[in-house]
Enzyme design. Structure first.
Site, PDB file in Angstrom:
ATOM      1  N   HIS A  40     -15.397  14.672 -21.025  1.00  0.00           N
ATOM      2  CA  HIS A  40     -15.768  13.668 -22.025  1.00  0.00           C
ATOM      3  C   HIS A  40     -17.217  13.226 -21.852  1.00  0.00           C
ATOM      4  O   HIS A  40     -17.831  13.389 -20.809  1.00  0.00           O
ATOM      5  CB  HIS A  40     -14.813  12.463 -21.999  1.00  0.00           C
ATOM      6  CG  HIS A  40     -15.023  11.496 -20.877  1.00  0.00           C
ATOM      7  ND1 HIS A  40     -15.988  10.508 -20.926  1.00  0.00           N
ATOM      8  CD2 HIS A  40     -14.396  11.338 -19.686  1.00  0.00           C
ATOM      9  CE1 HIS A  40     -15.934   9.791 -19.815  1.00  0.00           C
ATOM     10  NE2 HIS A  40     -14.985  10.281 -19.032  1.00  0.00           N
ATOM     11  N   CYS A  41     -17.773  12.666 -22.950  1.00  0.00           N
ATOM     12  CA  CYS A  41     -19.074  12.006 -22.919  1.00  0.00           C
ATOM     13  C   CYS A  41     -18.836  10.618 -23.513  1.00  0.00           C
ATOM     14  O   CYS A  41     -17.873   9.962 -23.108  1.00  0.00           O
ATOM     15  CB  CYS A  41     -20.126  12.822 -23.669  1.00  0.00           C
ATOM     16  SG  CYS A  41     -19.612  13.351 -25.328  1.00  0.00           S
ATOM     17  N   ASN A  42     -19.679  10.159 -24.420  1.00  0.00           N
ATOM     18  CA  ASN A  42     -19.411   8.855 -25.026  1.00  0.00           C
ATOM     19  C   ASN A  42     -18.527   8.966 -26.265  1.00  0.00           C
ATOM     20  O   ASN A  42     -17.470   8.364 -26.327  1.00  0.00           O
ATOM     21  CB  ASN A  42     -20.726   8.136 -25.365  1.00  0.00           C
ATOM     22  CG  ASN A  42     -21.359   7.489 -24.133  1.00  0.00           C
ATOM     23  OD1 ASN A  42     -20.658   7.177 -23.164  1.00  0.00           O
ATOM     24  ND2 ASN A  42     -22.665   7.302 -24.151  1.00  0.00           N
TER      25      ASN A  42
END
Lengths: 176, 176
Positions: free
Chosen positions: B108-110
């Site tokens: 995941h990232c943001n």
């Protein structure tokens, strides 16, 4: 020898709108012959098609040659204001889709947006997902043609019969 | 007793933009405490986060309490015209993501759109997907903020090093 510019030739064409639903259930738009090489990689045991029209000859041949079972539960799609997918039809499709004996399974309709999205949404209901996140996924695949009636069907679908049957058969041991 | 209106309470909140990449790799936006109950169902062994900022305390605690490994490969995202994700960073992230010892893995990232989308696109390259279909998937998750630079990175990424390493370690036996 110098390494190839691309290590792989990047030639596998999945059908548009392809995705994994669960570890053993996939979804997509209507697969055509250019997608057959990709489909072979999935090691499918079954295909569940949600259109009422006859299935194309070349697709039937592909399934037969690869020992893939063919299931058809015809739905006409939720078109306002008169066409509604019935709860009984969803239940019938879920009975096929949830049965591990049919996995790995590919679910598809024409665009992989609406009918497939309704069925996947009802699977998420059984997985205890919040409606918010069920609709997040529905819209991702249906965009830009999301249908309020589809989302309403997912919300109002009476899952008591399939839930009882799936529980009794131990079909609800999803991976997530 | 009459059956409950809803057989399940539909209370599991997956993070927005959640999806399966492979049978043992998931993707999503930044998971927050309201998503932890859902994440537990995934039986994760690792989380790979692609932001450069420190990871929140409550997320670290969740990982620790559930015996989940934490990997961080900070990327700044492809922002025109001066910020580019480097090929070396992608290779570093792929080395973690492809290693079966780290699966099941959540990337995941943001927002789960751009950095995660780039990494997943490069995984699809290694799976031999056509660029057309890699971008079909990229856009589904990145919409309405698709970035040409992300798609260019996926197309031009030099995968010879990771391909060699992944082949040597037998990491390319994906399920599809």
């Amino acid at each position: 020898a110098p390494p190839p510019l691309l290590a792989a030739p990047n030639s596998l064409y999945c059908p548009p709108n392809f995705g994994m639903v669960l570890g053993s259930i996939y979804r997509s738009s209507f697969p055509r012959p250019e997608n057959f090489a990709f489909l072979k990689k999935l090691g499918l045991k079954s295909v569940l098609v949600l259109i009422p029209e006859p299935y194309p000859e070349e697709n039937l041949t592909f399934l037969q040659e690869n020992g893939i079972q063919f299931f058809q539960v015809g739905m006409s799609g939720n078109k306002e204001p008169f066409v509604h997918v019935s709860h009984a039809t969803i239940t019938k499709a879920l009975e096929i889709a949830l049965n591990p004996a049919n996995h790995p399974l590919l679910i598809h309709c024409n665009r992989g947006k609406h009918r497939t999205g309704c069925l996947v949404g009802c699977i998420r209901r059984l997985q205890d997902w919040s409606l918010t996140m069920i609709f997040d996924e529905y819209r991702r695949f249906a965009f830009p043609k999301t249908r309020p009636l589809d989302q309403q069907l997912i919300e109002l679908y009476d899952d008591s019969e399939i839930y009882e049957r799936a529980s009794r058969n131990n079909w609800l041991t999803f991976r997530f």
